[in-house]
Design a protein around this motif. Structure first.
Motif, PDB file in Angstrom:
ATOM      1  N   PHE A   1       0.903  -1.112   0.007  1.00 17.47           N
ATOM      2  CA  PHE A   1       0.031  -0.002   0.075  1.00 17.47           C
ATOM      3  C   PHE A   1       0.901   1.024   0.032  1.00 17.47           C
ATOM      4  CE2 PHE A   1      -4.618  -0.791   1.574  1.00 17.47           C
ATOM      5  CZ  PHE A   1      -4.585  -1.846   0.922  1.00 17.47           C
ATOM      6  N   ARG A   2       0.888   2.148  -0.952  1.00 14.30           N
ATOM      7  CA  ARG A   2       1.467   3.390  -0.923  1.00 14.30           C
ATOM      8  C   ARG A   2       0.294   4.590  -0.703  1.00 14.30           C
ATOM      9  NH1 ARG A   2       5.441   3.307  -5.897  1.00 14.30           N
ATOM     10  NH2 ARG A   2       6.589   1.383  -5.160  1.00 14.30           N
ATOM     11  N   SER A   3       0.621   5.283   0.163  1.00  9.73           N
ATOM     12  CA  SER A   3      -0.325   6.580   0.491  1.00  9.73           C
ATOM     13  C   SER A   3      -1.853   6.322   0.135  1.00  9.73           C
ATOM     14  CB  SER A   3       0.292   7.729  -0.162  1.00  9.73           C
ATOM     15  OG  SER A   3       1.679   7.612   0.247  1.00  9.73           O
ATOM     16  N   VAL A   4      -2.269   5.244   0.631  1.00 13.73           N
ATOM     17  CA  VAL A   4      -3.756   4.936   0.006  1.00 13.73           C
ATOM     18  C   VAL A   4      -4.791   5.588   0.801  1.00 13.73           C
ATOM     19  CG1 VAL A   4      -5.585   2.927   0.015  1.00 13.73           C
ATOM     20  CG2 VAL A   4      -3.166   2.476  -0.597  1.00 13.73           C
ATOM     21  N   THR A   5      -5.651   6.278   0.371  1.00 15.88           N
ATOM     22  CA  THR A   5      -6.743   7.085   0.728  1.00 15.88           C
ATOM     23  C   THR A   5      -7.957   6.562   0.149  1.00 15.88           C
ATOM     24  OG1 THR A   5      -5.418   8.948   1.411  1.00 15.88           O
ATOM     25  CG2 THR A   5      -7.771   9.394   1.321  1.00 15.88           C
ATOM     26  N   LYS A   6      -9.000   6.325   1.216  1.00 17.52           N
ATOM     27  CA  LYS A   6     -10.212   5.841   0.712  1.00 17.52           C
ATOM     28  C   LYS A   6     -11.206   6.648   1.654  1.00 17.52           C
ATOM     29  CE  LYS A   6     -13.839   3.742  -1.062  1.00 17.52           C
ATOM     30  NZ  LYS A   6     -14.052   3.823  -2.331  1.00 17.52           N
ATOM     31  N   SER A   7     -12.219   7.506   0.936  1.00 20.77           N
ATOM     32  CA  SER A   7     -13.302   7.962   1.577  1.00 20.77           C
ATOM     33  C   SER A   7     -14.559   8.058   1.043  1.00 20.77           C
ATOM     34  CB  SER A   7     -12.858   9.702   1.542  1.00 20.77           C
ATOM     35  OG  SER A   7     -12.622  10.050   0.189  1.00 20.77           O
ATOM     36  N   TYR A   8     -15.408   8.075   1.959  1.00 19.54           N
ATOM     37  CA  TYR A   8     -17.058   7.792   1.367  1.00 19.54           C
ATOM     38  C   TYR A   8     -17.961   9.149   1.765  1.00 19.54           C
ATOM     39  CZ  TYR A   8     -16.383   2.886   1.806  1.00 19.54           C
ATOM     40  OH  TYR A   8     -15.743   1.678   1.544  1.00 19.54           O
ATOM     41  N   GLN A   9     -18.515   9.281   0.801  1.00 16.27           N
ATOM     42  CA  GLN A   9     -19.720  10.416   1.031  1.00 16.27           C
ATOM     43  C   GLN A   9     -20.579  10.213   2.088  1.00 16.27           C
ATOM     44  OE1 GLN A   9     -19.183  13.333  -0.424  1.00 16.27           O
ATOM     45  NE2 GLN A   9     -17.710  12.512  -2.000  1.00 16.27           N
TER      46      GLN A   9
ATOM     47  N   HIS B   1     -32.281  12.936  -3.891  1.00 21.43           N
ATOM     48  CA  HIS B   1     -30.982  13.204  -3.280  1.00 21.43           C
ATOM     49  C   HIS B   1     -29.957  13.406  -4.256  1.00 21.43           C
ATOM     50  CE1 HIS B   1     -33.214  11.488   0.206  1.00 21.43           C
ATOM     51  NE2 HIS B   1     -32.391  12.399   0.853  1.00 21.43           N
ATOM     52  N   ALA B   2     -29.963  12.925  -5.277  1.00 21.83           N
ATOM     53  CA  ALA B   2     -29.086  12.973  -6.557  1.00 21.83           C
ATOM     54  C   ALA B   2     -29.208  14.481  -7.066  1.00 21.83           C
ATOM     55  CB  ALA B   2     -29.128  11.890  -7.654  1.00 21.83           C
ATOM     56  N   LEU B   3     -30.574  14.775  -7.382  1.00 21.07           N
ATOM     57  CA  LEU B   3     -30.931  15.875  -8.009  1.00 21.07           C
ATOM     58  C   LEU B   3     -30.718  17.017  -7.055  1.00 21.07           C
ATOM     59  CD1 LEU B   3     -34.359  15.123  -9.679  1.00 21.07           C
ATOM     60  CD2 LEU B   3     -32.231  15.617 -10.794  1.00 21.07           C
ATOM     61  N   MET B   4     -30.732  16.915  -5.764  1.00 21.66           N
ATOM     62  CA  MET B   4     -30.750  17.948  -4.815  1.00 21.66           C
ATOM     63  C   MET B   4     -29.361  18.445  -4.882  1.00 21.66           C
ATOM     64  SD  MET B   4     -33.480  16.969  -1.773  1.00 21.66           S
ATOM     65  CE  MET B   4     -32.174  17.358  -0.503  1.00 21.66           C
ATOM     66  N   SER B   5     -28.378  17.523  -4.506  1.00 24.73           N
ATOM     67  CA  SER B   5     -26.932  17.771  -4.528  1.00 24.73           C
ATOM     68  C   SER B   5     -26.445  18.280  -5.833  1.00 24.73           C
ATOM     69  CB  SER B   5     -25.940  16.348  -4.044  1.00 24.73           C
ATOM     70  OG  SER B   5     -26.268  15.384  -5.084  1.00 24.73           O
ATOM     71  N   PHE B   6     -27.146  17.830  -6.918  1.00 22.62           N
ATOM     72  CA  PHE B   6     -26.466  18.441  -8.185  1.00 22.62           C
ATOM     73  C   PHE B   6     -27.046  19.729  -8.418  1.00 22.62           C
ATOM     74  CE2 PHE B   6     -27.606  19.385 -12.922  1.00 22.62           C
ATOM     75  CZ  PHE B   6     -26.455  19.026 -13.165  1.00 22.62           C
ATOM     76  N   PHE B   7     -28.107  20.331  -7.833  1.00 24.99           N
ATOM     77  CA  PHE B   7     -28.611  21.832  -8.025  1.00 24.99           C
ATOM     78  C   PHE B   7     -27.603  22.329  -6.828  1.00 24.99           C
ATOM     79  CE2 PHE B   7     -32.111  19.798 -10.251  1.00 24.99           C
ATOM     80  CZ  PHE B   7     -31.887  20.731 -11.568  1.00 24.99           C
ATOM     81  N   ARG B   8     -27.522  22.016  -5.694  1.00 27.53           N
ATOM     82  CA  ARG B   8     -27.097  23.002  -4.675  1.00 27.53           C
ATOM     83  C   ARG B   8     -25.511  22.924  -4.928  1.00 27.53           C
ATOM     84  NH1 ARG B   8     -28.999  19.853   0.369  1.00 27.53           N
ATOM     85  NH2 ARG B   8     -31.140  20.615   0.609  1.00 27.53           N
ATOM     86  N   ARG B   9     -24.837  22.057  -5.461  1.00 33.33           N
ATOM     87  CA  ARG B   9     -23.437  21.981  -5.768  1.00 33.33           C
ATOM     88  C   ARG B   9     -22.558  22.183  -4.510  1.00 33.33           C
ATOM     89  NH1 ARG B   9     -22.357  21.297 -11.122  1.00 33.33           N
ATOM     90  NH2 ARG B   9     -23.788  21.967 -12.377  1.00 33.33           N
ATOM     91  N   ARG B  10     -23.274  21.565  -3.412  1.00 25.50           N
ATOM     92  CA  ARG B  10     -22.613  21.574  -2.378  1.00 25.50           C
ATOM     93  C   ARG B  10     -22.383  19.926  -1.794  1.00 25.50           C
ATOM     94  NH1 ARG B  10     -23.968  21.463   3.175  1.00 25.50           N
ATOM     95  NH2 ARG B  10     -25.957  21.202   2.417  1.00 25.50           N
ATOM     96  N   GLN B  11     -21.088  19.560  -1.901  1.00 33.91           N
ATOM     97  CA  GLN B  11     -20.917  18.033  -1.611  1.00 33.91           C
ATOM     98  C   GLN B  11     -20.793  18.066  -0.025  1.00 33.91           C
ATOM     99  OE1 GLN B  11     -20.959  15.312  -3.255  1.00 33.91           O
ATOM    100  NE2 GLN B  11     -21.735  16.705  -5.049  1.00 33.91           N
ATOM    101  N   PRO B  12     -21.360  17.064   0.452  1.00 35.77           N
ATOM    102  CA  PRO B  12     -21.217  16.893   2.056  1.00 35.77           C
ATOM    103  C   PRO B  12     -19.685  16.601   2.305  1.00 35.77           C
ATOM    104  CG  PRO B  12     -22.245  14.953   1.144  1.00 35.77           C
ATOM    105  CD  PRO B  12     -22.282  16.095   0.002  1.00 35.77           C
ATOM    106  N   GLU B  13     -19.160  16.747   3.233  1.00 35.03           N
ATOM    107  CA  GLU B  13     -17.728  16.630   3.746  1.00 35.03           C
ATOM    108  C   GLU B  13     -17.480  15.090   3.775  1.00 35.03           C
ATOM    109  OE1 GLU B  13     -14.680  17.159   7.267  1.00 35.03           O
ATOM    110  OE2 GLU B  13     -16.565  18.292   7.306  1.00 35.03           O
ATOM    111  N   PRO B  14     -16.460  14.630   2.996  1.00 35.04           N
ATOM    112  CA  PRO B  14     -16.381  13.271   2.851  1.00 35.04           C
ATOM    113  C   PRO B  14     -15.611  12.723   4.248  1.00 35.04           C
ATOM    114  CG  PRO B  14     -14.499  14.126   1.596  1.00 35.04           C
ATOM    115  CD  PRO B  14     -15.511  15.445   2.003  1.00 35.04           C
ATOM    116  N   PHE B  15     -15.822  11.279   4.237  1.00 34.63           N
ATOM    117  CA  PHE B  15     -15.321  10.832   5.686  1.00 34.63           C
ATOM    118  C   PHE B  15     -14.172   9.884   5.134  1.00 34.63           C
ATOM    119  CE2 PHE B  15     -16.606   6.488   7.199  1.00 34.63           C
ATOM    120  CZ  PHE B  15     -15.620   6.451   8.219  1.00 34.63           C
ATOM    121  N   HIS B  16     -12.899   9.894   5.757  1.00 36.09           N
ATOM    122  CA  HIS B  16     -11.934   9.146   5.545  1.00 36.09           C
ATOM    123  C   HIS B  16     -11.842   7.592   6.108  1.00 36.09           C
ATOM    124  CE1 HIS B  16     -10.059  11.960   2.822  1.00 36.09           C
ATOM    125  NE2 HIS B  16     -10.374  13.077   3.934  1.00 36.09           N
TER     126      HIS B  16
END
Lengths: 247, 255
Positions: A4-12, A22-37
């Motif tokens: 493993f070399r500097s592996v990062t995996k995050s989830y929305q 929800h897909a439409l809402m996040s598309f129009f808001r253009r605000r992605q929730p903070e990912p969780f590592h």
């Protein structure tokens, strides 16, 4: 060989909802929730024949790490190298169906793990023998206890002789005899030059089975090195000071 | 491990679907005869007694059955295939194996019903006094292309359904709409000229036309119809592989 070399995996953080609204809402808001590592800049290197113990509190990213090695999830960043065939025991009853019998589940599991028909027939006897479940092979899996399910899952995985075996906290449910049998089998497995990664909260078992230790917390490596050193550091830290926190 | 045995894997997954569905049913696979027979009876009643149409009453039952059998396979395989990836989340999240086999196995397990229904159809065709002819050789080709088409559709819908769980409802609605747009209870002759091309390009309609050509009219399907069917079915299958290949990487994150 696993690297493993500097592996990062995050989830929305979506709250687990995947509906159109929800897909439409996040598309129009253009605000992605903070990912969780789930994994944050993790690096380690495991040569064939070595075994790695992964420890850490709940939600530290241990299972995610195994899923990445197994090729089930892909990381966003970093590089992962896995050489050789992999068998993963991620959670109990993984890949089993409650309405199928033990024998049918055995065949399905072997096929999913990539065995051919001939190899499955060849191994069936030794898998059944190892599991000690000969009398109940034709009963549906829903009648099995968790311990019996674990016996079957472990027997399939270890008897197919993968180059790399991944074990996620499955020993906790086996009885003493079977646990001893597993540990003996894993010892032979390692002598054959095969690689093991083991996640467990039972640090005594890890000390007996592994050479190296990796301590994760919140997806990041806290300590990596010799298993005894890492486990002792973890135990020292664990006496009251560590708090389990969920994202 | 490298040279995976896909046939072994697929046959195990198909058997799994099959065992789970029928283990606790005494009639087993005979259930798949009930639906087409009931629909055939109802449609024959409506279109010979209530609203007679140009087909005529004596062979209307077998005329409708020629369409119901391929249509039934299409709707059921498409609907169950769409949710197959989500329903097998425990496999996707725990075991590494080529993900494509899940929707394909789901479609193939429905092929066993399709075969039983085909046997029913052949039985009716012969009982109604239609003979066998050499054009019957087209039937496996035509029905095989339908299976390829449904596999393609299912690869697309099942992978989208992981990200947007609404897809299954869209599929269910589209199946209801298709009941009217596929010529099940009306004939090719009753379709106005300007819509003929649309009907020919719809693989399910094309399969219905071809089945009736061969089984009831004793003639070969038109070459253009077969070419259209082959081109659209294989294009959808290729598109399905492409879409599924793109979307499968993040399956485990969304299941």
């Amino acid at each position: 060989m696993i690297e493993f070399r500097s592996v990062t995996k995050s989830y929305q953080r979506s709250g687990g909802r995947q509906i159109l609204r929800h897909a439409l809402m996040s598309f129009f808001r253009r605000r992605q929730p903070e990912p969780f590592h789930a994994l944050n800049n993790v690096s380690f290197h495991l040569t064939p024949g070595k075994s790695l113990a992964v420890i850490g509190p709940n939600g530290a990213g241990k299972s995610t790490l195994l899923s990445v090695v197994a090729g089930i999830v892909w990381p966003e960043q970093g590089t992962v190298t896995v050489e050789g065939s992999v068998a993963a025991l991620l959670e109990l009853g993984s890949g089993f169906h409650p309405d199928l019998t033990g024998a049918e589940n055995l065949r399905l599991n072997a096929a999913l793990l990539g065995l051919t028909r001939a190899r499955t027939l060849e191994l069936t006897g030794s898998i059944v023998d190892f599991s000690g479940l000969r009398d109940v092979m034709d009963e549906p899996l829903r009648t099995y206890s968790t311990g019996m399910m674990m016996r079957l899952a472990f027997s399939v995985a270890v008897n197919m002789e993968p180059d790399i075996l991944l074990i996620d906290e499955v020993f906790a449910v086996g009885d003493q005899d079977f646990q001893a049998k597993c540990i003996e089998r894993i010892r032979r497995f390692r002598l054959d030059g095969r690689t093991l990664i083991c996640v467990s909260h039972d640090t005594d078992i890890l000390l007996r089975m592994c050479d190296e230790g990796l301590w994760l917390d919140h997806g990041a490596v806290v300590r990596y090195g010799d298993v005894a050193e890492v486990v002792h550091a973890y135990r020292d830290a664990g006496s009251g000071k560590m708090s389990v926190s969920f994202p | 491990m490298r040279n995976r045995n896909y046939i072994f894997l697929l046959s195990n997954l198909v058997l799994k679907d099959f065992r789970i569905r029928y283990r606790n049913m005494s009639l087993g696979i005979l259930w798949s005869l009930v639906n087409p027979l009931v629909m055939m009876g109802v449609l024959t009643f409506v279109f010979t007694k209530i609203r007679p149409n140009d087909i005529g009453p004596h062979n209307y039952a077998v005329f409708v059955l020629c369409a119901l059998v391929p249509f039934n396979f299409y709707t059921i395989a498409f609907a169950t295939g769409t949710t197959s990836v989500i329903e097998n989340y425990h496999l996707i999240k725990r075991v590494r194996f080529p993900r494509e086999v899940i929707p394909v196995a789901s479609v193939l397990s429905n092929c066993l019903h399709f075969l039983v229904q085909i046997a029913l159809l052949i039985g009716f065709v012969l009982a109604f006094g239609y003979g066998m002819n050499r054009y019957w050789l087209w039937l496996p080709v035509v029905w095989g292309l339908e299976i390829a088409f449904v596999c393609g559709l299912t690869l697309i819908s099942s992978s989208l359904d992981v990200y947007l769980r609404d897809v299954r409802y869209v599929v269910e609605s589209s199946n209801l709409v298709m009941f009217w747009l596929v010529p099940i209870f009306y004939s090719f002759g009753s379709i106005p000229k300007q819509f003929e091309l649309v009907y020919n390009l719809n693989p399910i309609s094309a399969v219905v036309f071809a089945s009736r050509n061969v089984l009831l009219e004793g003639r070969s399907p038109a070459a253009s119809l077969l070419w259209n069917l082959a081109a659209v079915s294989l294009a959808v299958l290729a598109l399905g592989m492409l879409v599924f290949g793109r979307l499968k990487r993040r399956f485990a994150d969304y299941l």
